[in-house]
Design a protein around this motif. Sequence first.
Motif, PDB file in Angstrom:
ATOM      1  N   VAL A   6      54.894  45.240  53.015  1.00  0.00           N
ATOM      2  CA  VAL A   6      55.118  43.793  53.047  1.00  0.00           C
ATOM      3  C   VAL A   6      54.801  43.315  54.463  1.00  0.00           C
ATOM      4  CG1 VAL A   6      56.784  41.928  52.766  1.00  0.00           C
ATOM      5  CG2 VAL A   6      56.878  43.925  51.256  1.00  0.00           C
ATOM      6  N   LEU A   7      53.838  42.436  54.583  1.00  0.00           N
ATOM      7  CA  LEU A   7      53.361  41.959  55.883  1.00  0.00           C
ATOM      8  C   LEU A   7      53.853  40.535  56.117  1.00  0.00           C
ATOM      9  CD1 LEU A   7      49.630  43.125  55.596  1.00  0.00           C
ATOM     10  CD2 LEU A   7      51.653  44.462  56.207  1.00  0.00           C
ATOM     11  N   ILE A   8      54.583  40.343  57.203  1.00  0.00           N
ATOM     12  CA  ILE A   8      55.150  39.029  57.508  1.00  0.00           C
ATOM     13  C   ILE A   8      54.694  38.596  58.903  1.00  0.00           C
ATOM     14  CG2 ILE A   8      57.248  37.630  57.599  1.00  0.00           C
ATOM     15  CD1 ILE A   8      58.679  39.833  56.035  1.00  0.00           C
ATOM     16  N   PRO A   9      53.701  37.726  58.995  1.00  0.00           N
ATOM     17  CA  PRO A   9      53.316  37.184  60.307  1.00  0.00           C
ATOM     18  C   PRO A   9      54.318  36.125  60.733  1.00  0.00           C
ATOM     19  CG  PRO A   9      51.935  36.237  58.583  1.00  0.00           C
ATOM     20  CD  PRO A   9      52.851  37.213  57.904  1.00  0.00           C
ATOM     21  N   CYS A  10      54.763  36.157  61.995  1.00  0.00           N
ATOM     22  CA  CYS A  10      55.838  35.269  62.421  1.00  0.00           C
ATOM     23  C   CYS A  10      55.574  34.659  63.792  1.00  0.00           C
ATOM     24  CB  CYS A  10      57.162  36.031  62.493  1.00  0.00           C
ATOM     25  SG  CYS A  10      57.995  36.145  60.909  1.00  0.00           S
ATOM     26  N   TYR A  11      55.920  33.391  63.880  1.00  0.00           N
ATOM     27  CA  TYR A  11      55.959  32.702  65.169  1.00  0.00           C
ATOM     28  C   TYR A  11      57.156  31.761  65.162  1.00  0.00           C
ATOM     29  CZ  TYR A  11      54.791  29.413  68.902  1.00  0.00           C
ATOM     30  OH  TYR A  11      54.842  28.615  70.026  1.00  0.00           O
ATOM     31  N   ASN A  12      58.195  32.114  65.898  1.00  0.00           N
ATOM     32  CA  ASN A  12      59.413  31.303  66.005  1.00  0.00           C
ATOM     33  C   ASN A  12      60.039  31.005  64.635  1.00  0.00           C
ATOM     34  OD1 ASN A  12      59.295  31.296  68.783  1.00  0.00           O
ATOM     35  ND2 ASN A  12      58.343  29.274  68.928  1.00  0.00           N
ATOM     36  N   GLU A  27      64.225  43.443  46.726  1.00  0.00           N
ATOM     37  CA  GLU A  27      63.340  43.438  45.560  1.00  0.00           C
ATOM     38  C   GLU A  27      62.429  44.662  45.532  1.00  0.00           C
ATOM     39  OE1 GLU A  27      63.040  41.393  42.926  1.00  0.00           O
ATOM     40  OE2 GLU A  27      64.769  40.211  43.567  1.00  0.00           O
ATOM     41  N   LEU A  28      62.022  45.126  46.722  1.00  0.00           N
ATOM     42  CA  LEU A  28      61.105  46.263  46.822  1.00  0.00           C
ATOM     43  C   LEU A  28      61.702  47.323  47.758  1.00  0.00           C
ATOM     44  CD1 LEU A  28      57.745  44.295  47.290  1.00  0.00           C
ATOM     45  CD2 LEU A  28      58.504  45.437  45.190  1.00  0.00           C
ATOM     46  N   PRO A  29      62.684  48.048  47.301  1.00  0.00           N
ATOM     47  CA  PRO A  29      63.331  49.028  48.193  1.00  0.00           C
ATOM     48  C   PRO A  29      62.388  50.141  48.646  1.00  0.00           C
ATOM     49  CG  PRO A  29      64.094  49.261  45.927  1.00  0.00           C
ATOM     50  CD  PRO A  29      63.310  48.000  45.972  1.00  0.00           C
ATOM     51  N   GLU A  30      61.303  50.375  47.898  1.00  0.00           N
ATOM     52  CA  GLU A  30      60.354  51.431  48.275  1.00  0.00           C
ATOM     53  C   GLU A  30      59.321  50.947  49.296  1.00  0.00           C
ATOM     54  OE1 GLU A  30      58.542  49.696  44.420  1.00  0.00           O
ATOM     55  OE2 GLU A  30      60.367  49.554  45.635  1.00  0.00           O
ATOM     56  N   ALA A  31      59.331  49.650  49.605  1.00  0.00           N
ATOM     57  CA  ALA A  31      58.322  49.087  50.503  1.00  0.00           C
ATOM     58  C   ALA A  31      58.734  49.226  51.961  1.00  0.00           C
ATOM     59  CB  ALA A  31      58.093  47.614  50.163  1.00  0.00           C
ATOM     60  N   VAL A  32      57.724  49.226  52.837  1.00  0.00           N
ATOM     61  CA  VAL A  32      57.954  49.129  54.274  1.00  0.00           C
ATOM     62  C   VAL A  32      57.718  47.671  54.668  1.00  0.00           C
ATOM     63  CG1 VAL A  32      57.295  49.939  56.566  1.00  0.00           C
ATOM     64  CG2 VAL A  32      57.141  51.485  54.592  1.00  0.00           C
ATOM     65  N   ILE A  33      58.692  47.058  55.314  1.00  0.00           N
ATOM     66  CA  ILE A  33      58.593  45.654  55.715  1.00  0.00           C
ATOM     67  C   ILE A  33      58.100  45.601  57.166  1.00  0.00           C
ATOM     68  CG2 ILE A  33      59.780  43.442  55.831  1.00  0.00           C
ATOM     69  CD1 ILE A  33      59.984  44.678  53.075  1.00  0.00           C
ATOM     70  N   TYR A  34      56.937  45.008  57.369  1.00  0.00           N
ATOM     71  CA  TYR A  34      56.372  44.868  58.705  1.00  0.00           C
ATOM     72  C   TYR A  34      56.444  43.399  59.139  1.00  0.00           C
ATOM     73  CZ  TYR A  34      54.198  49.482  58.022  1.00  0.00           C
ATOM     74  OH  TYR A  34      53.959  50.814  57.794  1.00  0.00           O
ATOM     75  N   VAL A  35      57.027  43.161  60.289  1.00  0.00           N
ATOM     76  CA  VAL A  35      57.021  41.823  60.887  1.00  0.00           C
ATOM     77  C   VAL A  35      56.150  41.878  62.138  1.00  0.00           C
ATOM     78  CG1 VAL A  35      58.390  40.072  62.083  1.00  0.00           C
ATOM     79  CG2 VAL A  35      59.256  41.113  59.971  1.00  0.00           C
ATOM     80  N   TYR A  36      55.127  41.064  62.166  1.00  0.00           N
ATOM     81  CA  TYR A  36      54.246  40.977  63.336  1.00  0.00           C
ATOM     82  C   TYR A  36      54.566  39.693  64.084  1.00  0.00           C
ATOM     83  CZ  TYR A  36      51.217  44.987  62.567  1.00  0.00           C
ATOM     84  OH  TYR A  36      50.724  46.272  62.463  1.00  0.00           O
ATOM     85  N   TYR A  79      49.394  45.734  49.449  1.00  0.00           N
ATOM     86  CA  TYR A  79      49.872  44.903  50.553  1.00  0.00           C
ATOM     87  C   TYR A  79      50.412  43.594  49.975  1.00  0.00           C
ATOM     88  CZ  TYR A  79      46.691  47.845  53.374  1.00  0.00           C
ATOM     89  OH  TYR A  79      46.029  48.889  53.968  1.00  0.00           O
ATOM     90  N   VAL A  80      51.571  43.183  50.453  1.00  0.00           N
ATOM     91  CA  VAL A  80      52.109  41.863  50.124  1.00  0.00           C
ATOM     92  C   VAL A  80      52.153  41.053  51.413  1.00  0.00           C
ATOM     93  CG1 VAL A  80      54.083  40.550  49.268  1.00  0.00           C
ATOM     94  CG2 VAL A  80      53.499  42.758  48.227  1.00  0.00           C
ATOM     95  N   MET A  81      51.503  39.912  51.424  1.00  0.00           N
ATOM     96  CA  MET A  81      51.541  39.035  52.589  1.00  0.00           C
ATOM     97  C   MET A  81      52.389  37.811  52.264  1.00  0.00           C
ATOM     98  SD  MET A  81      48.382  37.143  54.589  1.00  0.00           S
ATOM     99  CE  MET A  81      48.249  35.796  53.394  1.00  0.00           C
ATOM    100  N   VAL A  82      53.354  37.516  53.130  1.00  0.00           N
ATOM    101  CA  VAL A  82      54.241  36.384  52.892  1.00  0.00           C
ATOM    102  C   VAL A  82      54.628  35.773  54.232  1.00  0.00           C
ATOM    103  CG1 VAL A  82      56.355  37.788  52.915  1.00  0.00           C
ATOM    104  CG2 VAL A  82      56.304  35.635  51.616  1.00  0.00           C
ATOM    105  N   ASP A  83      54.833  34.473  54.247  1.00  0.00           N
ATOM    106  CA  ASP A  83      55.251  33.802  55.476  1.00  0.00           C
ATOM    107  C   ASP A  83      56.730  34.085  55.755  1.00  0.00           C
ATOM    108  OD1 ASP A  83      52.719  32.766  55.724  1.00  0.00           O
ATOM    109  OD2 ASP A  83      53.218  30.830  54.819  1.00  0.00           O
ATOM    110  N   GLY A  84      57.110  33.950  57.019  1.00  0.00           N
ATOM    111  CA  GLY A  84      58.485  34.221  57.418  1.00  0.00           C
ATOM    112  C   GLY A  84      59.388  33.009  57.393  1.00  0.00           C
ATOM    113  N   ASP A  85      58.964  31.924  56.716  1.00  0.00           N
ATOM    114  CA  ASP A  85      59.719  30.677  56.752  1.00  0.00           C
ATOM    115  C   ASP A  85      60.622  30.471  55.542  1.00  0.00           C
ATOM    116  OD1 ASP A  85      57.819  30.230  54.816  1.00  0.00           O
ATOM    117  OD2 ASP A  85      56.772  28.630  55.887  1.00  0.00           O
ATOM    118  N   ASP A  86      60.708  31.473  54.659  1.00  0.00           N
ATOM    119  CA  ASP A  86      61.584  31.429  53.478  1.00  0.00           C
ATOM    120  C   ASP A  86      61.214  30.312  52.503  1.00  0.00           C
ATOM    121  OD1 ASP A  86      63.682  32.452  51.927  1.00  0.00           O
ATOM    122  OD2 ASP A  86      65.079  30.958  52.695  1.00  0.00           O
TER     123      ASP A  86
END
Length: 311
Positions: A6-12, A27-36, A79-86
């Motif tokens: 899970v790829l989460i690009p973040c700025y503030n 939801e995805l306990p087997e996934a690795v959550i990456y925050v960039y 790969y799952v790409m999602v924003d960090g703004d909820d």
Amino acid sequence: MDKIAVLIPCYNESKTIEKVVKDFAAELPEAVIYVYDNNSTDHTDEIARQAGAVVRYEYQQGKGNVIRRMFAEIDAQCYVMVDGDDTYPATQVKEMVDKVLNNKADMVVGDRLSSTYFEENKRPFHNFGNSIVRGSINTLFKNDIKDIMTGYRAFSYRFVKTFPVLSKGFEIETEMSIHAIDKNMYVENVVIDYRDRPEGSESKLNTYSDGFKVIKTIIRLFRTYRPMAFFGVISAILFVLAAAFFIPIVVTFVNTGLVPNFPTLIVCGFAVMAAIQSLFSGLILKTIYQKNRQDFEMDLYRATREEKEAL
């Protein structure tokens, strides 16, 4: 190689990143959550790390730059790409992942526009812009992607490893969509719920400047991926303009034997030359484009083989 990343690009995004990380981990306990983290100044990285994410950094500002770094550094089957703004709920992520892992989709689009986007989004120009972009791309590239600019997507390994990231900012989603269409990737749409940003969370997207960049990106990619159509239209316009000004000169010459408007005649000649040049430019670039398509197919085979070897 991760099974799911899970790829989460973040700025503030300090107000929302903890919830996003925990929701997707649940939801995805087997996934690795990456925050960039992209130069945040509000301790987004620390909050994400405490929530259980793997935190990495990209110091060149811009979402496109972050995604370039993510795609280069991470190997995964899905790969799952999602924003960090909820704004995108995690509840539909399993369906998106399933389409990649089991249905062999190359890109799964989280379609906001078919559900709650127009009710939740309080920025009317954003709503209008999304509709214009979707309509123009589906018309120009003859496809039916439901949401061109969504930040919620799932990808296959071969899509990620053969996608050339050229955009630096928010126009990256448009580039992804056009790339998938042009390269005949298998694209699925999943209707997702959308909710507006929570109070206190501010959008980094500028309606006008980023909207203009998206339009420029569409024109640039249309020129690159459909050169014959792009330069053919320019050639046709020049031919029509030249003919419109040339016909009265011919009529006057037939009636009087005189050519009173030599400057107009000269300009018509240059316009016809430019039209011919544009036409042949389109033909040459179309040949180059077809060769690039052949090379891309070989890259696709290599990426598929690499994935199999890594499993």
